[in-house]
Design a protein around this motif. Structure first.
Motif, mmCIF file in Angstrom:
data_model
loop_
_atom_site.group_PDB
_atom_site.id
_atom_site.type_symbol
_atom_site.label_atom_id
_atom_site.label_comp_id
_atom_site.label_asym_id
_atom_site.label_seq_id
_atom_site.Cartn_x
_atom_site.Cartn_y
_atom_site.Cartn_z
ATOM 1 N N LEU A 115 -12.137 13.284 0.762
ATOM 2 C CA LEU A 115 -12.079 12.852 2.058
ATOM 3 C C LEU A 115 -12.129 14.070 3.170
ATOM 4 O O LEU A 115 -11.326 14.906 3.066
ATOM 5 C CB LEU A 115 -10.786 11.842 2.284
ATOM 6 C CG LEU A 115 -10.813 10.646 1.580
ATOM 7 C CD1 LEU A 115 -9.448 9.913 1.733
ATOM 8 C CD2 LEU A 115 -12.042 9.934 1.642
ATOM 9 N N VAL A 116 -12.445 13.641 4.339
ATOM 10 C CA VAL A 116 -12.347 14.667 5.519
ATOM 11 C C VAL A 116 -12.067 13.819 6.763
ATOM 12 O O VAL A 116 -12.751 12.579 6.916
ATOM 13 C CB VAL A 116 -13.594 15.519 5.570
ATOM 14 C CG1 VAL A 116 -15.029 14.558 5.903
ATOM 15 C CG2 VAL A 116 -13.403 16.654 6.621
ATOM 16 N N ARG A 117 -11.097 14.428 7.590
ATOM 17 C CA ARG A 117 -10.799 13.660 8.658
ATOM 18 C C ARG A 117 -11.240 14.418 9.884
ATOM 19 O O ARG A 117 -11.023 15.605 10.025
ATOM 20 C CB ARG A 117 -9.506 13.470 8.822
ATOM 21 C CG ARG A 117 -8.951 12.483 7.829
ATOM 22 C CD ARG A 117 -7.447 12.097 7.921
ATOM 23 N NE ARG A 117 -7.068 11.284 9.395
ATOM 24 C CZ ARG A 117 -5.740 11.057 9.764
ATOM 25 N NH1 ARG A 117 -4.819 11.563 8.915
ATOM 26 N NH2 ARG A 117 -5.374 10.712 10.608
ATOM 27 N N GLY A 118 -11.853 13.824 10.846
ATOM 28 C CA GLY A 118 -12.344 14.351 12.211
ATOM 29 C C GLY A 118 -11.422 14.688 13.191
ATOM 30 O O GLY A 118 -10.393 13.815 13.375
ATOM 31 N N PHE A 119 -11.369 15.680 13.947
ATOM 32 C CA PHE A 119 -10.293 16.010 14.816
ATOM 33 C C PHE A 119 -10.766 16.956 16.038
ATOM 34 O O PHE A 119 -11.731 17.549 15.662
ATOM 35 C CB PHE A 119 -8.979 16.619 14.252
ATOM 36 C CG PHE A 119 -9.040 18.036 14.304
ATOM 37 C CD1 PHE A 119 -8.578 18.870 14.846
ATOM 38 C CD2 PHE A 119 -9.713 18.741 13.138
ATOM 39 C CE1 PHE A 119 -8.770 20.375 15.145
ATOM 40 C CE2 PHE A 119 -9.978 19.940 13.011
ATOM 41 C CZ PHE A 119 -9.302 20.720 13.878
ATOM 42 N N LYS A 120 -10.352 16.850 17.098
ATOM 43 C CA LYS A 120 -10.397 17.994 18.245
ATOM 44 C C LYS A 120 -9.299 17.927 18.952
ATOM 45 O O LYS A 120 -8.660 17.058 19.566
ATOM 46 C CB LYS A 120 -11.535 17.385 18.998
ATOM 47 C CG LYS A 120 -11.925 18.551 19.950
ATOM 48 C CD LYS A 120 -13.358 18.198 20.536
ATOM 49 C CE LYS A 120 -13.627 19.521 21.571
ATOM 50 N NZ LYS A 120 -14.773 19.198 22.419
#
Length: 372
Positions: A148-153
């Motif tokens: 899994l990978v989660r997007g962020f900024k």
């Protein structure tokens, strides 16, 4: 004292002699007579007591209606380990494989496999020489999910704190005699038709849908979510310029009580700040605009409504024209407004700010490591 040997002089297996002390004899007798002793332990204690009387395994097996090998097993275990040898069964099945969990965690978090971006259970199993099931089990135990990978900024807005406190304050302590409306546009909603009809859901088979599609145009959904009761004012328009934004502000003005001040939360899209829009807002002083920080659309609760309409109505929808798509959107909004439920904001501005500070520190440390 006790004496035993595995083989006799002619290579014949000989049962070990069991000699009990008075204390051991009393201990075993108590186990046999006690009503609290498990059936298994009581049976094993009887085997030992009969063996201490000098009886052979065959005679003990016949007397207790047991198998000869079973009698021999518990006789030998008591001879070797005394009471501890018969109190518990030995672990059954294959012996547990020895997994270097520390190395597994280190490889998962600190390295990558050859020609890949992340580890899978199979590639990690091949690397460590263990089973994929073992890798999966230890990943779960250590809370690791490399698939899994989660997007962020992180927002770099110079007024991030000020805007954050302003908007969260409206959510958690809205002003009296006022309405808080989260506004935004969901642009480029496509009317997609599938190239072939799909199959419906049935037992043992998921619903099917072709991966390719036909485009029949787009529309833009303008929406204003009432934070207090969850009601949504929606409007579909072909474009999303400042003219369409003004066209959307007018029904908001008409459909809300005239004695209420309106606090509109919106993002920093240029159409929201167009000079024509500013002139209109100046002529309607009950409208107060609150802009989210840049790269912080998650602060606008109408995004939660957009997610719902996307997953529940649009993603699997089949639309042969834009009017059909608009009709479906309007029907969804109308159904939502029959029994609306507000989204409850729970995080304080301080909690959010602390989380952002921690994220910035980690990102800074990663950047420093990369430079060195």
């Amino acid at each position: 004292m006790f004496y035993y040997e595995a083989r006799g002089r002619n290579g014949v297996r000989v049962a070990p002699n069991i000699v009990l002390s008075d204390e051991e004899h009393s201990e075993l007798t108590q186990l046999v007579r006690s009503k609290l002793t498990s059936v298994r332990l009581m049976q094993r204690a009887r085997i030992v007591l009969l063996a201490a009387e000098g009886k052979q395994n065959k005679a003990i097996a016949e007397q207790l209606s047991l198998g000869r090998s079973q009698v021999a097993r518990w006789r030998e275990r008591y001879a070797r380990h005394r009471l501890a040898g018969i109190e518990r069964d030995r672990p059954r099945g294959a012996p547990p494989s020895k997994v270097d969990v520390a190395r597994l965690v280190e490889l998962t978090t600190q390295s990558k496999p050859v020609a890949a971006t992340h580890w899978s259970t199979r590639t990690m199993a091949a690397e460590l020489g263990i089973s994929a099931a073992s890798v999966s089990r230890h990943w779960r135990a250590n809370g690791l999910k490399p698939h899994l990978v989660r997007g962020f900024k992180i927002s770099r807005d110079a007024k991030f704190v000020e805007k954050l406190e302003d908007i969260v304050g409206l959510y958690m302590a809205p002003p009296e005699h006022a309405l808080v409306l989260c506004c935004d546009e969901k642009s480029q909603v496509q009317a997609l038709d599938r190239t072939q009809p799909g199959l419906p859901l049935k037992k043992g088979r998921a619903q099917t849908m072709t991966h390719d599609y036909k485009r029949h145009g787009t529309t833009t959904l303008f929406a204003a979510l009432n934070v207090l009761d969850g009601q949504v004012i929606g409007q579909c328009q072909p474009r999303h310029t400042h003219a369409e934004w003004l066209k959307f502000l007018r029904p908001i003005d008409r459909e809300t009580p005239k004695d209420k001040t309106l606090h509109l939360i919106a993002d920093n899209y240029a159409t929201h700040k167009h000079p024509v829009v500013r002139d209109w807002l100046a002529k309607h002083p009950r409208f107060h605009m609150h802009f989210t920080p840049t790269s912080a659309s998650w602060l606008n609760m109408v995004e939660r409504f957009f997610r719902d309409i996307t997953t529940e109505r649009l993603r699997r929808g089949v639309f042969t024209s834009v009017p059909e798509l608009v009709t479906a959107i309007e029907a969804y909004v109308a159904h939502h407004n029959i029994q609306p439920k507000p989204f409850i904001w729970t995080k304080s501005a301080r909690d959010i700010l602390q989380k952002v500070i921690r994220a910035n520190r980690r990102l800074s440390s990663k950047q420093n490591e990369a430079l060195h």
